[in-house]
Design a protein around this motif. Structure first.
Motif, short mmCIF file in Angstrom:
data_model
loop_
_atom_site.label_atom_id
_atom_site.label_comp_id
_atom_site.label_asym_id
_atom_site.label_seq_id
_atom_site.Cartn_x
_atom_site.Cartn_y
_atom_site.Cartn_z
N GLN A 1 0.83 -1.20 0.00
CA GLN A 1 0.00 0.00 0.00
C GLN A 1 0.87 1.25 0.00
O GLN A 1 0.52 2.25 -0.64
CB GLN A 1 -0.94 -0.02 1.20
N ASP A 2 1.99 1.21 0.70
CA ASP A 2 2.92 2.35 0.71
C ASP A 2 3.45 2.62 -0.69
O ASP A 2 3.54 3.77 -1.13
CB ASP A 2 4.08 2.11 1.67
N PHE A 3 3.81 1.55 -1.39
CA PHE A 3 4.29 1.70 -2.77
C PHE A 3 3.24 2.36 -3.64
O PHE A 3 3.53 3.31 -4.39
CB PHE A 3 4.67 0.33 -3.36
N LEU A 4 1.99 1.88 -3.57
CA LEU A 4 0.94 2.45 -4.40
C LEU A 4 0.63 3.89 -4.02
O LEU A 4 0.38 4.73 -4.90
CB LEU A 4 -0.32 1.58 -4.33
N ARG A 5 0.69 4.21 -2.74
CA ARG A 5 0.49 5.61 -2.33
C ARG A 5 1.59 6.50 -2.92
O ARG A 5 1.31 7.58 -3.43
CB ARG A 5 0.47 5.73 -0.81
N GLU A 6 2.82 6.04 -2.83
CA GLU A 6 3.94 6.81 -3.39
C GLU A 6 3.81 6.93 -4.90
O GLU A 6 4.07 8.01 -5.47
CB GLU A 6 5.28 6.16 -3.02
N LEU A 7 3.43 5.86 -5.57
CA LEU A 7 3.23 5.90 -7.02
C LEU A 7 2.16 6.91 -7.38
O LEU A 7 2.35 7.76 -8.27
CB LEU A 7 2.86 4.51 -7.54
N TYR A 8 1.04 6.86 -6.68
CA TYR A 8 -0.04 7.81 -6.96
C TYR A 8 0.34 9.23 -6.57
O TYR A 8 -0.11 10.18 -7.20
CB TYR A 8 -1.36 7.36 -6.35
N ASP A 9 1.16 9.40 -5.54
CA ASP A 9 1.66 10.74 -5.22
C ASP A 9 2.39 11.33 -6.43
O ASP A 9 2.18 12.50 -6.78
CB ASP A 9 2.61 10.72 -4.02
N LEU A 10 3.22 10.52 -7.07
CA LEU A 10 3.95 10.99 -8.26
C LEU A 10 3.00 11.27 -9.42
O LEU A 10 3.12 12.29 -10.11
CB LEU A 10 4.99 9.95 -8.69
N ILE A 11 2.07 10.37 -9.65
CA ILE A 11 1.12 10.54 -10.74
C ILE A 11 0.27 11.79 -10.51
O ILE A 11 0.07 12.61 -11.42
CB ILE A 11 0.24 9.29 -10.91
N ILE A 12 -0.22 11.96 -9.31
CA ILE A 12 -1.05 13.12 -8.98
C ILE A 12 -0.24 14.41 -9.09
O ILE A 12 -0.74 15.42 -9.61
CB ILE A 12 -1.69 12.95 -7.58
N LYS A 13 1.00 14.38 -8.64
CA LYS A 13 1.86 15.57 -8.75
C LYS A 13 1.99 15.98 -10.23
O LYS A 13 1.89 17.16 -10.55
CB LYS A 13 3.24 15.28 -8.16
N GLU A 14 2.20 15.02 -11.11
CA GLU A 14 2.35 15.33 -12.53
C GLU A 14 1.02 15.82 -13.12
O GLU A 14 1.01 16.78 -13.89
CB GLU A 14 2.86 14.11 -13.30
N THR A 15 -0.07 15.19 -12.77
CA THR A 15 -1.35 15.64 -13.34
C THR A 15 -1.72 17.02 -12.80
O THR A 15 -2.30 17.82 -13.55
CB THR A 15 -2.47 14.61 -13.10
N CYS A 16 -1.39 17.33 -11.56
CA CYS A 16 -1.63 18.68 -11.04
C CYS A 16 -0.78 19.70 -11.80
O CYS A 16 -1.26 20.79 -12.12
CB CYS A 16 -1.32 18.75 -9.55
N ARG A 17 0.45 19.36 -12.12
CA ARG A 17 1.31 20.25 -12.89
C ARG A 17 0.68 20.52 -14.26
O ARG A 17 0.59 21.68 -14.69
CB ARG A 17 2.70 19.62 -13.07
N VAL A 18 0.21 19.47 -14.90
CA VAL A 18 -0.40 19.61 -16.22
C VAL A 18 -1.70 20.41 -16.11
O VAL A 18 -1.95 21.32 -16.92
CB VAL A 18 -0.64 18.22 -16.86
N GLU A 19 -2.52 20.11 -15.12
CA GLU A 19 -3.77 20.86 -14.93
C GLU A 19 -3.48 22.33 -14.69
O GLU A 19 -4.17 23.21 -15.23
CB GLU A 19 -4.60 20.29 -13.78
N ASP A 20 -2.49 22.64 -13.87
CA ASP A 20 -2.10 24.03 -13.62
C ASP A 20 -1.74 24.75 -14.92
O ASP A 20 -2.13 25.91 -15.12
CB ASP A 20 -0.90 24.11 -12.67
N MET A 21 -1.01 24.07 -15.79
CA MET A 21 -0.64 24.68 -17.06
C MET A 21 -1.88 24.97 -17.90
O MET A 21 -1.99 26.05 -18.49
CB MET A 21 0.31 23.75 -17.84
N VAL A 22 -2.82 24.03 -17.95
CA VAL A 22 -4.01 24.20 -18.76
C VAL A 22 -4.89 25.31 -18.17
O VAL A 22 -5.35 26.20 -18.88
CB VAL A 22 -4.81 22.88 -18.88
#
Length: 99
Positions: free
Chosen positions: A73-94
């Motif tokens: 579960q820790d691995f998946l949380r960390e993975l999703y933290d990275l994915i969410i960080k990237e999608t937030c960056r992209v959303e901010d740009m848009v």
């Protein structure tokens, strides 16, 4: 020492893994593209980019999946933290760009 050819069974498994990686990356790309669509919606409808309750839902779903399938579960949380960080960056740009 001469090169020893890799075991055919190992090569077959590596080919299977490579195929999974391609599908995984394609799905990740599709996820990011969907987040771009969401960002356009948010911009057009004056919706806040950050949605903490949504992030919590996604994280909890990943944790449940990990528990049900024997994945950390820790691995998946960390993975999703990275994915969410990237999608937030992209959303901010848009959202920050002109319509």
């Amino acid at each position: 020492m001469p090169d020893i050819p890799a075991d055919a069974g190992l090569e077959s498994l590596r080919a299977k893994l490579d195929s999974i990686d391609v599908r995984f990356l394609e799905e990740l790309r599709a996820r990011i593209e969907t987040c771009v669509e969401i960002a356009h919606y948010k911009r057009e409808n004056d919706v806040s980019m950050m949605q903490p309750h949504r992030i919590r839902i996604v994280q909890e779903r990943a944790a449940r999946f990990g528990e049900e399938h024997g994945i950390s579960q820790d691995f998946l949380r960390e993975l999703y933290d990275l994915i969410i960080k990237e999608t937030c960056r992209v959303e901010d740009m848009v959202i920050g760009s002109a319509p």
